[in-house]
Design an enzyme around this catalytic site. Sequence first.
Site, PDB file in Angstrom:
ATOM      1  N   LYS A 171       0.812  -1.231   0.000  1.00  0.00           N
ATOM      2  CA  LYS A 171       0.000   0.000   0.000  1.00  0.00           C
ATOM      3  C   LYS A 171       0.839   1.273   0.000  1.00  0.00           C
ATOM      4  CE  LYS A 171      -0.404   0.258   4.987  1.00  0.00           C
ATOM      5  NZ  LYS A 171      -1.077  -0.237   6.188  1.00  0.00           N
ATOM      6  N   ARG A 183      -6.323   0.871  17.306  1.00  0.00           N
ATOM      7  CA  ARG A 183      -6.848   1.046  15.960  1.00  0.00           C
ATOM      8  C   ARG A 183      -7.901  -0.060  15.816  1.00  0.00           C
ATOM      9  NH1 ARG A 183      -3.282   1.307  10.447  1.00  0.00           N
ATOM     10  NH2 ARG A 183      -3.944  -0.861  10.290  1.00  0.00           N
TER      11      ARG A 183
HETATM   12  C1  LIG Z   1      -0.027  -0.951   6.689  1.00  0.00           C
HETATM   13  C2  LIG Z   1      -0.263  -2.169   7.464  1.00  0.00           C
HETATM   14  C3  LIG Z   1       0.791  -3.057   7.684  1.00  0.00           C
HETATM   15  C4  LIG Z   1       2.201  -2.804   7.228  1.00  0.00           C
HETATM   16  O1  LIG Z   1       2.796  -1.850   8.028  1.00  0.00           O
HETATM   17  P1  LIG Z   1       4.362  -1.467   7.859  1.00  0.00           P
HETATM   18  O2  LIG Z   1       4.646  -0.688   9.076  1.00  0.00           O
HETATM   19  O3  LIG Z   1       4.482  -0.681   6.600  1.00  0.00           O
HETATM   20  O4  LIG Z   1       5.124  -2.731   7.797  1.00  0.00           O
HETATM   21  C5  LIG Z   1       0.511  -4.215   8.384  1.00  0.00           C
HETATM   22  N1  LIG Z   1      -0.722  -4.469   8.841  1.00  0.00           N
HETATM   23  C6  LIG Z   1      -1.758  -3.639   8.652  1.00  0.00           C
HETATM   24  C7  LIG Z   1      -3.094  -3.998   9.192  1.00  0.00           C
HETATM   25  C8  LIG Z   1      -1.577  -2.463   7.953  1.00  0.00           C
HETATM   26  O5  LIG Z   1      -2.607  -1.641   7.760  1.00  0.00           O
END
Ligand SMILES: *Cc1c(COP(=O)(O)O)cnc(C)c1O
Length: 378
Positions: A38, A133
Amino acid sequence: MSVRGTHLVVDLERITENARSIRSVCAARGVKVLGVTKGVSAEEHIVSAILAGGITQLADARLENVRRLRKSGFQQPITLLRIPMLSQAAQVTAVCECSLNSEPEALKALSDAALALGKTHEVILMIDVGDLREGVFPEDAAELLRGALPLKGIRVVGIGTNMGCYGGILPTESNLTLLCEVAGELERIAGEPLEIISGGGTSSLMLTAEGRMPKRVNQIRVGEGILLGTDSTFSRSIPWLNQDTFILRAEIVELKRKPTIPIGERGAPAFADAPIFEDQGVRRRAIVALGQQDVPPSSVIPCDPAIRVLGASSDHMILDIEDSERNYSLGDMVDFRLNYQGMLMACSSAYIPHVYLRGEEEMGEQILSPEEAAEIRE
Ligand SMILES: *Cc1c(COP(=O)(O)O)cnc(C)c1O
């Protein structure tokens, strides 16, 4: 070189190396890595670079990205990271094998949608161990599972948690042990083992690499570590990864000496991160063709340590170059490294062309030859 003007240089080879290192460090601890795409809008060349490092499963937060990947022929299993919109249950089950979930109603909608397609959709139930979250609290996990078990269109493949995002809570042996305890409780209810215990993102990499991750955690979802070699939750560069994966190069459009304090009656600043003016006399400044519409000024880090970012409006970024040893000319490029937000914004900006570096071969007009790549890397 074909691309002129402000552009983003993406070093695909270094991203592949990062993916490979993370995969192997995690594999040694029995942890599978989902490559999270993403942060780069699932840009195809970058996703291919992640896969070239031996990562076999992907994850993204946005259906648009997943759909684009499917259209381009990516067939890897993809997990949807953002808990699904009720209104998009059908699309989720159509393009994602798995999704992270916390709402009983969403599980029902996914189940119905999957049944309509003649599929089974995998779900990971999200447990909130403190970051606040997404997810249910540990004491509510049993109820979420009990609601999910009778749904024929979904299969609960595991549980997961998210950390270091909203509340900035660090993954620890203690909160991840709590996650594993929840797993044990849910397994007693389900009468069978959970396949996946998903222990967080890049911030969980440190525990894994140091062998301190609770044994039952067998998956992490890594974006930042692969893409930038950093771990912002712990404010660190990961020493065994590459950091120079993205370089934003911006062209100088004005070079002048100007005072450091604006002249005249001052009104409200145009953007929230307005500069604080400090009188340092007249100094040499550069304006580069980059602005808030591309990246926030706080998200770029000049590669030349003598350059200071003074601020930016929509389309102009102002730099103090007085102390730089380099004698910049109009039209020269100034290079910046990016933090996660900068990478995210630069990759979703419609105004920044990308140039890809790859070691061995040249593919597509924007991928440079090894010689050109070497020149840029210096
Ligand atoms: C964005 C996201 C990740 C990845 O996070 P990083 O810190 O970029 O490794 C993992 N899990 C969820 C639920 C996310 O939204």
